[in-house]
Design a protein around this motif. Structure first.
Motif, PDB file in Angstrom:
ATOM      1  N   ALA A  16      83.745  41.443  41.025  1.00  0.00           N
ATOM      2  CA  ALA A  16      82.350  42.269  40.898  1.00  0.00           C
ATOM      3  C   ALA A  16      82.838  43.445  39.885  1.00  0.00           C
ATOM      4  O   ALA A  16      81.845  43.978  39.069  1.00  0.00           O
ATOM      5  N   ALA A  17      83.865  44.045  40.050  1.00  0.00           N
ATOM      6  CA  ALA A  17      84.144  45.282  38.924  1.00  0.00           C
ATOM      7  C   ALA A  17      84.199  44.819  37.696  1.00  0.00           C
ATOM      8  O   ALA A  17      83.561  45.585  36.569  1.00  0.00           O
ATOM      9  N   PHE A  18      84.578  43.473  37.135  1.00  0.00           N
ATOM     10  CA  PHE A  18      84.703  43.162  35.959  1.00  0.00           C
ATOM     11  C   PHE A  18      83.381  42.761  35.728  1.00  0.00           C
ATOM     12  O   PHE A  18      82.636  42.876  34.280  1.00  0.00           O
ATOM     13  N   LEU A  19      82.564  42.387  36.357  1.00  0.00           N
ATOM     14  CA  LEU A  19      81.125  41.916  36.156  1.00  0.00           C
ATOM     15  C   LEU A  19      80.354  42.950  35.874  1.00  0.00           C
ATOM     16  O   LEU A  19      79.322  43.109  35.443  1.00  0.00           O
ATOM     17  N   ALA A  20      80.555  44.124  36.583  1.00  0.00           N
ATOM     18  CA  ALA A  20      79.729  45.458  36.093  1.00  0.00           C
ATOM     19  C   ALA A  20      79.462  45.642  34.721  1.00  0.00           C
ATOM     20  O   ALA A  20      78.499  46.293  34.393  1.00  0.00           O
ATOM     21  N   ASP A  21      80.637  45.414  33.787  1.00  0.00           N
ATOM     22  CA  ASP A  21      80.413  45.290  32.349  1.00  0.00           C
ATOM     23  C   ASP A  21      81.640  44.399  31.776  1.00  0.00           C
ATOM     24  O   ASP A  21      82.799  44.802  31.586  1.00  0.00           O
ATOM     25  N   PRO A  22      81.175  43.035  31.714  1.00  0.00           N
ATOM     26  CA  PRO A  22      81.900  41.904  31.337  1.00  0.00           C
ATOM     27  C   PRO A  22      82.622  42.033  30.027  1.00  0.00           C
ATOM     28  O   PRO A  22      83.722  41.364  29.898  1.00  0.00           O
ATOM     29  N   THR A  23      82.162  42.904  29.195  1.00  0.00           N
ATOM     30  CA  THR A  23      82.901  43.014  27.714  1.00  0.00           C
ATOM     31  C   THR A  23      83.993  44.077  27.802  1.00  0.00           C
ATOM     32  O   THR A  23      84.683  44.292  26.871  1.00  0.00           O
ATOM     33  N   ALA A  24      83.913  44.913  28.884  1.00  0.00           N
ATOM     34  CA  ALA A  24      84.813  46.136  28.913  1.00  0.00           C
ATOM     35  C   ALA A  24      86.106  45.799  28.975  1.00  0.00           C
ATOM     36  O   ALA A  24      86.523  44.934  29.952  1.00  0.00           O
ATOM     37  N   ASP A  25      87.200  46.327  28.610  1.00  0.00           N
ATOM     38  CA  ASP A  25      88.477  46.370  28.842  1.00  0.00           C
ATOM     39  C   ASP A  25      88.750  47.404  29.896  1.00  0.00           C
ATOM     40  O   ASP A  25      88.477  48.582  29.735  1.00  0.00           O
ATOM     41  N   ARG A  26      89.541  46.721  30.859  1.00  0.00           N
ATOM     42  CA  ARG A  26      89.694  47.696  32.312  1.00  0.00           C
ATOM     43  C   ARG A  26      91.293  47.640  32.366  1.00  0.00           C
ATOM     44  O   ARG A  26      91.954  46.802  32.157  1.00  0.00           O
ATOM     45  N   TYR A  27      91.654  48.806  32.719  1.00  0.00           N
ATOM     46  CA  TYR A  27      93.037  49.047  32.915  1.00  0.00           C
ATOM     47  C   TYR A  27      93.350  49.207  34.451  1.00  0.00           C
ATOM     48  O   TYR A  27      92.404  49.501  35.369  1.00  0.00           O
ATOM     49  N   GLY A  28      94.558  49.239  35.082  1.00  0.00           N
ATOM     50  CA  GLY A  28      94.888  49.312  36.480  1.00  0.00           C
ATOM     51  C   GLY A  28      94.313  50.481  37.161  1.00  0.00           C
ATOM     52  O   GLY A  28      93.543  50.007  38.182  1.00  0.00           O
ATOM     53  N   LEU A  29      94.459  51.616  36.692  1.00  0.00           N
ATOM     54  CA  LEU A  29      93.886  52.883  37.649  1.00  0.00           C
ATOM     55  C   LEU A  29      92.188  52.469  37.700  1.00  0.00           C
ATOM     56  O   LEU A  29      91.737  53.033  38.591  1.00  0.00           O
ATOM     57  N   ASP A  30      91.708  52.568  36.628  1.00  0.00           N
ATOM     58  CA  ASP A  30      90.404  52.081  36.598  1.00  0.00           C
ATOM     59  C   ASP A  30      89.675  51.053  37.340  1.00  0.00           C
ATOM     60  O   ASP A  30      88.701  51.355  38.162  1.00  0.00           O
TER      61      ASP A  30
END
Length: 109
Positions: A16-30
Motif C-alpha cells: 500500500a505504501a508503494f501504491l500511494a505513489d507507484p513511480t516514486a523511489d522509496r528508501y528504508g526509513l521512508d
C-alpha cells in the motif's frame, strides 16, 4: 524464476505504501515511517518482494563525505510488481468486505 509472495497484513502495508505513489523511489526509513514497521520487519519483506520480482532496488550514487550521510538504497515497484500489488490489495479488500459484511461505498463527485 520468481518466488511466490504470501501477502500478509505486514506485506500489504508495504505494498500500500508503494501504491500511494507507484513511480516514486522509496528508501528504508521512508517506508518504515509510511508503514509503521521496524527495520527487522520491513527489510525481510523488501527482500521477499525483490526475490518475487515485484520490487527492484538500486543504491544511490552519492559521495557520503560531501552529503554527510551514507548512500540510500532506493526501492521501486517493477511493472509486474505494480500489477501484482494492485491485484493482491484488491483481493484482500474483497476478503475483508466479505468477512465483515461491508460493501465498498460509492464514490461521489
Amino acid at each position: 524464476m520468481t518466488t511466490p509472495v504470501r501477502v500478509t497484513a505486514a506485506v500489504s502495508k508495504v505494498l500500500a505504501a508503494f501504491l500511494a505513489d507507484p513511480t516514486a523511489d522509496r528508501y528504508g526509513l521512508d517506508l518504515m515511517r509510511a508503514t509503521g514497521h521496524p527495520s527487522g520487519t520491513l527489510y525481510p519483506i523488501l527482500l521477499r518482494l525483490q526475490d518475487a520480482g515485484w520490487v527492484e532496488a538500486v543504491w544511490e550514487e552519492l559521495d557520503p563525505v560531501a552529503a554527510g550521510r551514507p548512500p540510500r538504497r532506493y526501492y521501486r515497484l517493477t511493472p509486474d510488481g505494480l500489477i501484482s500489488a494492485r491485484t493482491e490489495i484488491a483481493a484482500l479488500r474483497q476478503q475483508l468486505d466479505r468477512a465483515y459484511g461491508t460493501a465498498p461505498k460509492p464514490r461521489t463527485a
